[in-house]
Design a protein around this motif. Structure first.
Motif, PDB file in Angstrom:
ATOM      1  N   SER A 153      46.620  49.618  48.749  1.00  0.00           N
ATOM      2  CA  SER A 153      45.700  49.553  47.604  1.00  0.00           C
ATOM      3  C   SER A 153      45.741  50.797  46.725  1.00  0.00           C
ATOM      4  O   SER A 153      45.059  50.838  45.712  1.00  0.00           O
ATOM      5  CB  SER A 153      44.270  49.331  48.096  1.00  0.00           C
ATOM      6  N   GLU A 197      43.595  51.054  36.363  1.00  0.00           N
ATOM      7  CA  GLU A 197      43.125  50.674  37.695  1.00  0.00           C
ATOM      8  C   GLU A 197      42.663  51.943  38.380  1.00  0.00           C
ATOM      9  O   GLU A 197      43.303  52.988  38.271  1.00  0.00           O
ATOM     10  CB  GLU A 197      44.266  50.038  38.500  1.00  0.00           C
ATOM     11  N   TYR A 248      49.354  43.919  38.715  1.00  0.00           N
ATOM     12  CA  TYR A 248      48.284  44.055  39.714  1.00  0.00           C
ATOM     13  C   TYR A 248      47.813  42.688  40.200  1.00  0.00           C
ATOM     14  O   TYR A 248      47.838  41.710  39.456  1.00  0.00           O
ATOM     15  CB  TYR A 248      47.086  44.814  39.132  1.00  0.00           C
ATOM     16  N   LYS A 249      47.349  42.668  41.421  1.00  0.00           N
ATOM     17  CA  LYS A 249      46.750  41.475  42.031  1.00  0.00           C
ATOM     18  C   LYS A 249      45.277  41.775  42.292  1.00  0.00           C
ATOM     19  O   LYS A 249      44.897  42.939  42.433  1.00  0.00           O
ATOM     20  CB  LYS A 249      47.443  41.138  43.359  1.00  0.00           C
ATOM     21  N   HIS A 307      47.505  52.888  43.999  1.00  0.00           N
ATOM     22  CA  HIS A 307      48.517  52.627  42.968  1.00  0.00           C
ATOM     23  C   HIS A 307      48.859  53.887  42.171  1.00  0.00           C
ATOM     24  O   HIS A 307      49.383  53.802  41.065  1.00  0.00           O
ATOM     25  CB  HIS A 307      48.025  51.521  42.032  1.00  0.00           C
ATOM     26  N   PHE A 331      39.357  47.351  37.790  1.00  0.00           N
ATOM     27  CA  PHE A 331      40.235  47.257  36.626  1.00  0.00           C
ATOM     28  C   PHE A 331      39.367  47.368  35.376  1.00  0.00           C
ATOM     29  O   PHE A 331      38.326  46.721  35.263  1.00  0.00           O
ATOM     30  CB  PHE A 331      40.983  45.915  36.636  1.00  0.00           C
ATOM     31  N   ASP A 367      42.082  42.808  44.094  1.00  0.00           N
ATOM     32  CA  ASP A 367      41.967  43.684  45.260  1.00  0.00           C
ATOM     33  C   ASP A 367      40.546  44.238  45.296  1.00  0.00           C
ATOM     34  O   ASP A 367      40.128  44.907  44.351  1.00  0.00           O
ATOM     35  CB  ASP A 367      42.984  44.820  45.151  1.00  0.00           C
ATOM     36  N   SER A 372      40.028  47.886  44.325  1.00  0.00           N
ATOM     37  CA  SER A 372      40.349  48.328  42.972  1.00  0.00           C
ATOM     38  C   SER A 372      39.300  47.893  41.972  1.00  0.00           C
ATOM     39  O   SER A 372      38.672  46.844  42.130  1.00  0.00           O
ATOM     40  CB  SER A 372      41.698  47.726  42.523  1.00  0.00           C
ATOM     41  N   PRO A 395      42.591  41.819  36.897  1.00  0.00           N
ATOM     42  CA  PRO A 395      43.847  42.565  37.054  1.00  0.00           C
ATOM     43  C   PRO A 395      44.797  42.279  35.882  1.00  0.00           C
ATOM     44  O   PRO A 395      44.795  41.180  35.328  1.00  0.00           O
ATOM     45  CB  PRO A 395      44.417  42.020  38.361  1.00  0.00           C
TER      46      PRO A 395
END
Length: 151
Positions: free
Chosen positions: A32, A110, A138-139, A34, A146, A141, A144, A134
């Motif tokens: 997770s 992010e 990005y997926k 980035h 965004f 999560d 995270s 996202p």
């Protein structure tokens, strides 16, 4: 304070970036985080800056273009001794202004969803960023947050 193009061969800059990278990995579950390391920030398409007060490094920030109109704020970090003095705001304003001058119409980012990242989220929101889904690669999560804003 002066914000200049960052020199990734400068030992003080690389030390601050290494601390930022290590801290993000320390407080974020595997998979997770980035955060970019120095080699990724050295890519020719990345705009990277450092904030200085004389010879004192105050902070760093970068922008990664995602398209001709959309960019991503990367690697924003203020040195511990310089926090709560407007360095993050100055760097973010610089990234926004230079991105706008480059012709971008949107910036996104992010960051983590943990208490360690709360000051960063508050900073971004105070500059007009709002939560978004996202973006880019990005997926979703739960670790995270965004954020995005129009320029």
């Amino acid at each position: 304070m002066k914000i200049l193009k960052g020199d990734l061969s400068n030992d003080r800059i690389t030390a601050l970036l290494r601390y930022h990278f290590d801290k993000c990995h320390e407080v974020t579950p595997p998979g997770s985080a980035h955060v970019f390391d120095v080699s990724r920030l050295a890519a020719p398409e990345i705009d990277f800056w450092a904030a200085w007060n004389g010879d004192t490094l105050l902070g760093v920030g970068a922008m990664k273009p995602l398209s001709d109109t959309h960019g991503e704020v990367k690697s924003m970090h203020t040195a511990s001794a310089a926090r709560r003095r407007g360095v993050g705001s100055a760097m973010l304003k610089h990234i926004i202004a230079t991105s706008r001058a480059r012709g971008l119409t949107r910036l996104s980012l992010e960051t983590g969803s943990f208490s360690y990242f709360e000051p960063a989220v508050a900073l971004y929101k105070s500059h007009g960023f709002t939560e978004c889904p996202p973006f880019g690669d990005y997926k979703p999560d739960p670790n995270s947050v965004f954020l995005t804003r129009s320029l």
